[in-house]
Design a protein around this motif. Structure first.
Motif, PDB file in Angstrom:
ATOM      1  N   GLU A 139     -12.473   1.619   7.753  1.00 42.57           N
ATOM      2  CA  GLU A 139     -11.304   2.198   7.536  1.00 42.57           C
ATOM      3  C   GLU A 139     -10.691   1.176   8.343  1.00 42.57           C
ATOM      4  O   GLU A 139      -9.577   0.573   8.312  1.00 42.57           O
ATOM      5  CB  GLU A 139     -10.682   3.439   8.612  1.00 42.57           C
ATOM      6  CG  GLU A 139      -9.187   3.828   8.165  1.00 42.57           C
ATOM      7  CD  GLU A 139      -8.977   5.755   8.345  1.00 42.57           C
ATOM      8  OE1 GLU A 139      -7.332   5.424   8.623  1.00 42.57           O
ATOM      9  OE2 GLU A 139     -10.285   5.969   8.603  1.00 42.57           O
ATOM     10  N   ILE A 158      -1.609   5.101  -1.380  1.00 38.02           N
ATOM     11  CA  ILE A 158      -2.175   4.607  -0.881  1.00 38.02           C
ATOM     12  C   ILE A 158      -2.451   4.919   0.897  1.00 38.02           C
ATOM     13  O   ILE A 158      -1.863   4.608   1.381  1.00 38.02           O
ATOM     14  CB  ILE A 158      -2.819   3.688  -1.685  1.00 38.02           C
ATOM     15  CG1 ILE A 158      -2.771   4.070  -3.281  1.00 38.02           C
ATOM     16  CG2 ILE A 158      -4.414   4.140  -1.222  1.00 38.02           C
ATOM     17  CD1 ILE A 158      -3.414   2.507  -3.767  1.00 38.02           C
ATOM     18  N   SER A 159      -2.968   5.787   0.997  1.00 37.54           N
ATOM     19  CA  SER A 159      -3.673   6.224   2.988  1.00 37.54           C
ATOM     20  C   SER A 159      -4.062   4.717   2.437  1.00 37.54           C
ATOM     21  O   SER A 159      -5.518   3.787   2.039  1.00 37.54           O
ATOM     22  CB  SER A 159      -4.133   6.979   2.850  1.00 37.54           C
ATOM     23  OG  SER A 159      -5.120   7.430   2.550  1.00 37.54           O
ATOM     24  N   GLN A 160      -4.639   4.043   4.593  1.00 39.78           N
ATOM     25  CA  GLN A 160      -5.077   3.487   4.857  1.00 39.78           C
ATOM     26  C   GLN A 160      -6.600   3.755   4.577  1.00 39.78           C
ATOM     27  O   GLN A 160      -7.226   3.250   4.073  1.00 39.78           O
ATOM     28  CB  GLN A 160      -4.925   3.201   6.471  1.00 39.78           C
ATOM     29  CG  GLN A 160      -3.756   2.252   6.325  1.00 39.78           C
ATOM     30  CD  GLN A 160      -3.255   2.595   8.313  1.00 39.78           C
ATOM     31  OE1 GLN A 160      -3.490   2.658   9.039  1.00 39.78           O
ATOM     32  NE2 GLN A 160      -2.782   0.668   8.932  1.00 39.78           N
ATOM     33  N   ALA A 161      -6.884   5.360   4.839  1.00 40.66           N
ATOM     34  CA  ALA A 161      -8.483   5.473   5.118  1.00 40.66           C
ATOM     35  C   ALA A 161      -8.762   5.785   3.152  1.00 40.66           C
ATOM     36  O   ALA A 161      -9.759   4.445   3.107  1.00 40.66           O
ATOM     37  CB  ALA A 161      -8.449   7.413   4.831  1.00 40.66           C
ATOM     38  N   LYS A 162      -7.858   5.849   2.486  1.00 42.88           N
ATOM     39  CA  LYS A 162      -8.497   5.739   0.556  1.00 42.88           C
ATOM     40  C   LYS A 162      -7.976   3.856   0.474  1.00 42.88           C
ATOM     41  O   LYS A 162      -9.614   4.093  -0.059  1.00 42.88           O
ATOM     42  CB  LYS A 162      -7.112   6.341   0.425  1.00 42.88           C
ATOM     43  CG  LYS A 162      -7.739   6.009  -1.656  1.00 42.88           C
ATOM     44  CD  LYS A 162      -7.357   7.145  -2.222  1.00 42.88           C
ATOM     45  CE  LYS A 162      -7.418   6.617  -3.656  1.00 42.88           C
ATOM     46  NZ  LYS A 162      -7.382   8.433  -4.753  1.00 42.88           N
ATOM     47  N   MET A 163      -7.497   3.235   0.445  1.00 41.49           N
ATOM     48  CA  MET A 163      -7.197   2.252  -0.138  1.00 41.49           C
ATOM     49  C   MET A 163      -8.655   1.566   1.028  1.00 41.49           C
ATOM     50  O   MET A 163      -9.159   0.316   0.242  1.00 41.49           O
ATOM     51  CB  MET A 163      -6.508   1.154   1.609  1.00 41.49           C
ATOM     52  CG  MET A 163      -5.997  -0.246   0.558  1.00 41.49           C
ATOM     53  SD  MET A 163      -6.761  -0.707  -1.043  1.00 41.49           S
ATOM     54  CE  MET A 163      -4.569  -0.274  -1.409  1.00 41.49           C
ATOM     55  N   ARG A 174       0.856  -1.021  -0.323  1.00 41.34           N
ATOM     56  CA  ARG A 174      -0.236  -0.333  -0.241  1.00 41.34           C
ATOM     57  C   ARG A 174       0.776   1.001  -0.024  1.00 41.34           C
ATOM     58  O   ARG A 174       0.446   2.470  -1.047  1.00 41.34           O
ATOM     59  CB  ARG A 174      -1.235   0.132   1.067  1.00 41.34           C
ATOM     60  CG  ARG A 174      -1.375   0.927   1.755  1.00 41.34           C
ATOM     61  CD  ARG A 174      -2.922   1.388   2.856  1.00 41.34           C
ATOM     62  NE  ARG A 174      -1.906   0.972   3.670  1.00 41.34           N
ATOM     63  CZ  ARG A 174      -1.118   1.733   4.540  1.00 41.34           C
ATOM     64  NH1 ARG A 174      -1.250   3.165   3.906  1.00 41.34           N
ATOM     65  NH2 ARG A 174      -0.688   1.521   5.320  1.00 41.34           N
ATOM     66  N   LYS A 181     -11.912   3.236   1.042  1.00 39.69           N
ATOM     67  CA  LYS A 181     -12.661   3.188   0.970  1.00 39.69           C
ATOM     68  C   LYS A 181     -12.441   2.188  -0.705  1.00 39.69           C
ATOM     69  O   LYS A 181     -13.217   1.819  -1.275  1.00 39.69           O
ATOM     70  CB  LYS A 181     -12.968   4.730   0.114  1.00 39.69           C
ATOM     71  CG  LYS A 181     -13.980   5.905   0.160  1.00 39.69           C
ATOM     72  CD  LYS A 181     -13.816   7.004  -0.507  1.00 39.69           C
ATOM     73  CE  LYS A 181     -14.732   7.418  -1.252  1.00 39.69           C
ATOM     74  NZ  LYS A 181     -14.783   8.812  -0.534  1.00 39.69           N
ATOM     75  N   LEU A 182     -11.823   2.417  -1.235  1.00 46.97           N
ATOM     76  CA  LEU A 182     -11.039   1.707  -2.817  1.00 46.97           C
ATOM     77  C   LEU A 182     -11.809   0.367  -2.729  1.00 46.97           C
ATOM     78  O   LEU A 182     -12.196  -0.092  -3.130  1.00 46.97           O
ATOM     79  CB  LEU A 182     -10.332   1.470  -3.177  1.00 46.97           C
ATOM     80  CG  LEU A 182      -9.330   3.219  -3.895  1.00 46.97           C
ATOM     81  CD1 LEU A 182      -7.691   2.778  -3.590  1.00 46.97           C
ATOM     82  CD2 LEU A 182     -10.417   3.399  -4.574  1.00 46.97           C
TER      83      LEU A 182
END
Length: 68
Positions: free
Chosen positions: A28, A15-20, A10, A22-23
């Motif tokens: 989170e 990519i941030s944990q929050a964005k991952m 990651r 969401k994706l």
């Protein structure tokens, strides 16, 4: 060939944990627990994660192993 933990993969992709989370369509907190190894990745999640970070599934270490 190099092997990566989910966290390393990651971060390599930026990519941030929050964005991952969401994706991947999960919370989170759930994602963080999976990345830490407290909760297992389901195979469909592992495949999606692999696609998102653009690293082959076989090059990501999703499960902790006790190796002597």
């Amino acid at each position: 060939m190099d092997k990566y933990t989910p966290e390393q993969a990651r971060r390599l992709k930026g990519i941030s944990q929050a964005k991952m989370a969401k994706l991947m369509g999960i919370s989170e907190n759930t994602y963080i627990n999976k990345e830490k190894g407290d909760t297992k990745f389901y195979i469909d999640e592992a495949c999606k994660f692999s696609d998102l970070v653009e690293i082959p599934l076989e090059d990501i270490i999703f499960f902790k192993r006790d190796v002597p």
